[in-house]
Motif scaffolding. Structure first.
Motif, PDB file in Angstrom:
ATOM      1  N   ALA A 170       0.834  -1.214   0.000  1.00 26.07           N
ATOM      2  CA  ALA A 170       0.000   0.000   0.000  1.00 26.07           C
ATOM      3  C   ALA A 170       0.866   1.261   0.000  1.00 26.07           C
ATOM      4  CB  ALA A 170      -0.927   0.008   1.215  1.00 26.07           C
ATOM      5  N   ARG A 171       0.348   2.307  -0.585  1.00 27.79           N
ATOM      6  CA  ARG A 171       1.026   3.613  -0.606  1.00 27.79           C
ATOM      7  C   ARG A 171       0.001   4.666  -0.210  1.00 27.79           C
ATOM      8  NH1 ARG A 171       4.426   0.566  -0.853  1.00 27.79           N
ATOM      9  NH2 ARG A 171       6.120   0.230  -2.332  1.00 27.79           N
ATOM     10  N   LEU A 219      -4.203  12.046  14.015  1.00 26.10           N
ATOM     11  CA  LEU A 219      -3.707  10.664  13.980  1.00 26.10           C
ATOM     12  C   LEU A 219      -2.190  10.609  14.132  1.00 26.10           C
ATOM     13  CD1 LEU A 219      -5.311   8.099  13.548  1.00 26.10           C
ATOM     14  CD2 LEU A 219      -4.847   8.258  11.111  1.00 26.10           C
ATOM     15  N   CYS A 220      -1.484  11.475  13.406  1.00 30.25           N
ATOM     16  CA  CYS A 220      -0.018  11.369  13.304  1.00 30.25           C
ATOM     17  C   CYS A 220       0.709  12.510  14.014  1.00 30.25           C
ATOM     18  CB  CYS A 220       0.407  11.388  11.831  1.00 30.25           C
ATOM     19  SG  CYS A 220      -0.388  10.146  10.828  1.00 30.25           S
ATOM     20  N   GLY A 221      -0.020  13.459  14.577  1.00 25.86           N
ATOM     21  CA  GLY A 221       0.623  14.641  15.160  1.00 25.86           C
ATOM     22  C   GLY A 221       0.742  15.726  14.107  1.00 25.86           C
ATOM     23  N   LEU A 222       0.776  16.978  14.572  1.00 30.09           N
ATOM     24  CA  LEU A 222       0.712  18.118  13.660  1.00 30.09           C
ATOM     25  C   LEU A 222       1.944  18.224  12.767  1.00 30.09           C
ATOM     26  CD1 LEU A 222      -0.995  20.525  12.811  1.00 30.09           C
ATOM     27  CD2 LEU A 222       0.024  21.854  14.672  1.00 30.09           C
ATOM     28  N   GLY A 223       3.137  17.945  13.324  1.00 29.90           N
ATOM     29  CA  GLY A 223       4.369  18.093  12.542  1.00 29.90           C
ATOM     30  C   GLY A 223       4.419  17.121  11.375  1.00 29.90           C
ATOM     31  N   VAL A 224       4.081  15.870  11.643  1.00 29.21           N
ATOM     32  CA  VAL A 224       4.080  14.857  10.577  1.00 29.21           C
ATOM     33  C   VAL A 224       3.010  15.205   9.541  1.00 29.21           C
ATOM     34  CG1 VAL A 224       3.585  12.430  10.075  1.00 29.21           C
ATOM     35  CG2 VAL A 224       5.021  13.031  12.037  1.00 29.21           C
ATOM     36  N   ALA A 225       1.836  15.604  10.026  1.00 30.14           N
ATOM     37  CA  ALA A 225       0.729  15.921   9.116  1.00 30.14           C
ATOM     38  C   ALA A 225       1.115  17.081   8.194  1.00 30.14           C
ATOM     39  CB  ALA A 225      -0.530  16.259   9.903  1.00 30.14           C
ATOM     40  N   LYS A 226       1.719  18.113   8.761  1.00 32.47           N
ATOM     41  CA  LYS A 226       2.095  19.267   7.929  1.00 32.47           C
ATOM     42  C   LYS A 226       3.128  18.850   6.888  1.00 32.47           C
ATOM     43  CE  LYS A 226       1.166  23.199  10.974  1.00 32.47           C
ATOM     44  NZ  LYS A 226       1.757  24.059  12.027  1.00 32.47           N
ATOM     45  N   ALA A 245       3.834   1.291   3.310  1.00 34.55           N
ATOM     46  CA  ALA A 245       3.029   0.749   4.404  1.00 34.55           C
ATOM     47  C   ALA A 245       3.808   0.735   5.728  1.00 34.55           C
ATOM     48  CB  ALA A 245       2.558  -0.659   4.045  1.00 34.55           C
ATOM     49  N   ASP A 246       5.095   0.384   5.667  1.00 37.29           N
ATOM     50  CA  ASP A 246       5.866   0.316   6.915  1.00 37.29           C
ATOM     51  C   ASP A 246       5.989   1.684   7.568  1.00 37.29           C
ATOM     52  OD1 ASP A 246       6.166  -2.382   6.850  1.00 37.29           O
ATOM     53  OD2 ASP A 246       8.079  -2.331   5.759  1.00 37.29           O
ATOM     54  N   GLU A 247       6.278   2.690   6.725  1.00 31.07           N
ATOM     55  CA  GLU A 247       6.359   4.039   7.308  1.00 31.07           C
ATOM     56  C   GLU A 247       4.995   4.471   7.844  1.00 31.07           C
ATOM     57  OE1 GLU A 247       8.053   7.227   4.925  1.00 31.07           O
ATOM     58  OE2 GLU A 247       7.604   8.699   6.505  1.00 31.07           O
ATOM     59  N   ALA A 248       3.952   4.132   7.096  1.00 30.02           N
ATOM     60  CA  ALA A 248       2.598   4.501   7.545  1.00 30.02           C
ATOM     61  C   ALA A 248       2.331   3.931   8.937  1.00 30.02           C
ATOM     62  CB  ALA A 248       1.560   4.006   6.544  1.00 30.02           C
ATOM     63  N   ASN A 274      -2.792   1.016  11.564  1.00 22.60           N
ATOM     64  CA  ASN A 274      -2.610   0.261  12.809  1.00 22.60           C
ATOM     65  C   ASN A 274      -1.689  -0.926  12.644  1.00 22.60           C
ATOM     66  OD1 ASN A 274      -5.415   1.601  12.800  1.00 22.60           O
ATOM     67  ND2 ASN A 274      -5.067   1.152  14.941  1.00 22.60           N
ATOM     68  N   ALA A 275      -1.726  -1.563  11.447  1.00 29.73           N
ATOM     69  CA  ALA A 275      -0.882  -2.726  11.209  1.00 29.73           C
ATOM     70  C   ALA A 275      -0.761  -2.965   9.715  1.00 29.73           C
ATOM     71  CB  ALA A 275      -1.473  -3.963  11.889  1.00 29.73           C
TER      72      ALA A 275
END
Ligand code: CAA
Length: 254
Positions: free
Chosen positions: A124-125, A148-155, A166-169, A176-177
């Protein structure tokens, strides 16, 4: 088209527009919204799984060819339809699970993020590439991704349009997995959740949806109220008694 299949109390909703990587045009998104409305009101469906048809894509976003002809008012309506669909996934009184079988880009990623739980296939991507089209995420991406991921990651993700594997996600909390085949994982968890008390699940979802907004003290008060009120339910009596009697509980949803 949108297909809805039932496996006992688990409903599997498949978005099938494979010629366009399951990108959502008006007809497909309207159908998806309508099927989700029906499932939200249908007590016999205790869990809803959303996935994409084929091996390539979950949903590659809103249909870009359609969007290229929109004026401001039409674009607002289009945004509202996506918001309504995400809102249904987020607030329907039962768990929703995204089984991300391939590309989940733009509006596809946003719909997955609106679900309660996400599982991804290893291929998945995911990402929000809207910036590359000169537009912004319009179906919740500027808001839910940060939760979900925090503001810094989201931005970083929405500013750059970077696609993650998928692994980074999983590492950044976006899924979740990671599991192949992803639908098996979603089914397994869907079946598990369908065996739990639907009342407890509905109330937990409602309360958890308040966790990142509003007044913390008031939210805790609401939890206390709900915790107490739930002791009048048959399911709570059954669950507590089954433990004491060393047997499996059988929840009826009352
Ligand atoms: N809208 C319309 N058509 C799309 C599409 C989309 N979002 N994504 C893919 N398609 C179509 C392609 O145009 C192509 O159709 P044709 O054969 O008729 O040209 C077909 O699906 C297959 O796609 P590709 O040939 O591009 O396949 P690929 O394997 O080379 O690439 C991909 C796959 C990386 C997903 C690529 O198609 C892509 O980048 N798609 C666009 C992703 C995107 O930008 N999504 C965000 C949309 S904006 C949005 O969603 C706004 C919002 O917040 C609501």
């Amino acid at each position: 088209m949108i297909r809805v299949e039932r496996e006992e109390a688990v409903a599997i909703v498949t978005i099938d527009r494979q010629e366009a990587m399951n990108a959502l045009d008006v007809a497909t998104l309207t159908q998806l919204r309508d099927r989700l409305r029906e499932l939200a009101d249908d007590d016999s469906a205790r869990v809803v799984i959303v996935t994409g048809a084929g091996e390539k894509a979950f949903v590659a976003g809103a249909d870009i060819k359609y969007m290229s002809g929109l004026d401001v008012d039409q674009a607002k309506e289009w945004g509202a339809l996506g918001h309504e669909t995400g809102r249904l996934l987020e607030t329907m009184p039962k768990p929703t699970i995204a089984a991300i079988n391939g590309f989940a880009l733009g509006g596809g990623c946003e719909l997955a993020v609106a679900c309660d739980i996400r599982y991804a296939a290893s291929g998945a991507r995911l990402g929000q590439p809207e910036v590359n089209l000169g537009i912004i995420p319009g179906w919740g991406g500027t808001q839910r991704l940060a939760r979900l991921c925090g503001l810094g990651v989201a931005k970083e993700l929405i500013f750059t349009g970077r696609i993650v594997d998928a692994d980074e996600a999983q590492r950044i909390g976006l899924v979740n997995a990671v599991h192949d085949p992803v639908l098996d994982k979603a089914r397994e968890i869907g079946t598990l959740l369908a065996s739990k008390s639907p009342i407890a699940l509905r109330l937990m979802k409602e309360l958890a949806n308040r966790a990142l907004g509003g007044d913390h003290a008031r939210n805790l008060e609401a939890e206390g109220e709900t915790f107490g009120a739930l002791f009048s339910s048959e399911d709570s009596k059954e669950g507590l008694a089954a433990f004491v009697e060393k047997r499996e509980p059988k929840f009826v949803g009352r």
